[in-house]
Design a protein around this motif. Structure first.
Motif, PDB file in Angstrom:
ATOM      1  N   UNK A  94      -2.379   7.039 -11.167  1.00  0.00           N
ATOM      2  CA  UNK A  94      -2.866   7.067  -9.785  1.00  0.00           C
ATOM      3  C   UNK A  94      -3.627   8.355  -9.472  1.00  0.00           C
ATOM      4  N   UNK A  95      -3.180   9.455 -10.034  1.00  0.00           N
ATOM      5  CA  UNK A  95      -3.897  10.716  -9.822  1.00  0.00           C
ATOM      6  C   UNK A  95      -5.321  10.629 -10.367  1.00  0.00           C
ATOM      7  N   UNK A  96      -5.472  10.103 -11.565  1.00  0.00           N
ATOM      8  CA  UNK A  96      -6.806   9.915 -12.145  1.00  0.00           C
ATOM      9  C   UNK A  96      -7.629   8.910 -11.360  1.00  0.00           C
TER      10      UNK A  96
ATOM     11  N   UNK B  93      -9.999   0.162   1.265  1.00  0.00           N
ATOM     12  CA  UNK B  93      -8.642   0.438   1.725  1.00  0.00           C
ATOM     13  C   UNK B  93      -7.647  -0.524   1.088  1.00  0.00           C
ATOM     14  N   UNK B  94      -8.000  -1.795   1.002  1.00  0.00           N
ATOM     15  CA  UNK B  94      -7.112  -2.798   0.414  1.00  0.00           C
ATOM     16  C   UNK B  94      -6.859  -2.505  -1.068  1.00  0.00           C
ATOM     17  N   UNK B  95      -7.904  -2.180  -1.807  1.00  0.00           N
ATOM     18  CA  UNK B  95      -7.734  -1.880  -3.237  1.00  0.00           C
ATOM     19  C   UNK B  95      -6.909  -0.615  -3.448  1.00  0.00           C
ATOM     20  N   UNK B  96      -7.154   0.389  -2.646  1.00  0.00           N
ATOM     21  CA  UNK B  96      -6.400   1.633  -2.779  1.00  0.00           C
ATOM     22  C   UNK B  96      -4.935   1.419  -2.434  1.00  0.00           C
ATOM     23  N   UNK B  97      -4.669   0.684  -1.356  1.00  0.00           N
ATOM     24  CA  UNK B  97      -3.279   0.407  -0.981  1.00  0.00           C
ATOM     25  C   UNK B  97      -2.576  -0.419  -2.043  1.00  0.00           C
ATOM     26  N   UNK B  98      -3.267  -1.407  -2.601  1.00  0.00           N
ATOM     27  CA  UNK B  98      -2.668  -2.222  -3.654  1.00  0.00           C
ATOM     28  C   UNK B  98      -2.337  -1.364  -4.871  1.00  0.00           C
TER      29      UNK B  98
ATOM     30  N   UNK C  69       5.451   0.212  -8.657  1.00  0.00           N
ATOM     31  CA  UNK C  69       6.543  -0.769  -8.724  1.00  0.00           C
ATOM     32  C   UNK C  69       6.501  -1.533 -10.043  1.00  0.00           C
ATOM     33  N   UNK C  70       5.313  -1.996 -10.430  1.00  0.00           N
ATOM     34  CA  UNK C  70       5.191  -2.738 -11.684  1.00  0.00           C
ATOM     35  C   UNK C  70       5.528  -1.864 -12.889  1.00  0.00           C
ATOM     36  N   UNK C  71       5.101  -0.608 -12.878  1.00  0.00           N
ATOM     37  CA  UNK C  71       5.402   0.296 -13.988  1.00  0.00           C
ATOM     38  C   UNK C  71       6.896   0.592 -14.048  1.00  0.00           C
TER      39      UNK C  71
END
Length: 166
Positions: free
Chosen positions: A123-125, A74-79, A86-88
């Motif tokens: 993110x889709x991939x 969950x933490x990795x997915x949320x990050x 945001x970074x992109x």
């Protein structure tokens, strides 16, 4: 392991589609009626969440179950879902401004939009990749037996009645 209660509404192969009622932390908070989250909940209401979970225990449609999800997953997915866009966006805007030539503002906006689009494409991939990894998928941990809880509460009431007779 994060656990949530839900009800199975359909079986899809060796997985089950589970619906769960959304819960918020508003009941635990001292300003529960004065924040934006509670306002949005009052305006839009609570809608049930549906998810596809592995079903190793063989639960059937209509069963009330406990679904678990790893904290690390969950933490990795949320990050990934929050940080990557945001970074992109920032990186795209910065590159657009730097290489924008005569129109750095327009190039900055276009760069931000391109960066955001690329982040969503990534993110889709990433989400498709996660669905193939069983350790990252929700899993049904156990059934909740409603008859057992009624029996236990009936037994508790009988014990209280017997105590009052003495």
């Amino acid at each position: 392991m994060i656990e949530e209660r839900g009800r199975i509404i359909a079986l899809v192969g060796d997985q089950a589609r589970v619906t769960a009622e959304r819960r918020s932390a508003c009941g635990q908070c001292s300003v529960n009626n004065a924040c934006g989250t509670s306002l949005l909940e009052r305006v839009f209401g609570r809608h049930p969440v549906e998810l596809l979970a592995r079903n190793p225990i063989g639960a059937q449609v209509g069963d009330e179950v406990v679904v678990g999800l790893s904290e690390q997953g969950l933490l990795r997915t949320a990050a990934a879902a929050y940080l990557v866009p945001i970074l992109a966006l920032i990186l795209g805007a910065t590159l657009g401004e730097r290489f924008g030539g005569a129109y750095p503002d327009v190039a900055s906006v276009l760069g931000a939009l391109i960066g955001l689009a690329l982040a969503f494409w990534w993110l889709r991939g990433y989400s498709v990749t996660l669905t193939r990894r069983p350790e990252r998928q929700p899993v049904i941990l156990r059934r909740l037996d409603a008859r057992l809880s009624v029996t236990l509460s009936d037994a508790h009431q009988r014990i209280d009645i017997h105590r009052s007779e003495f």
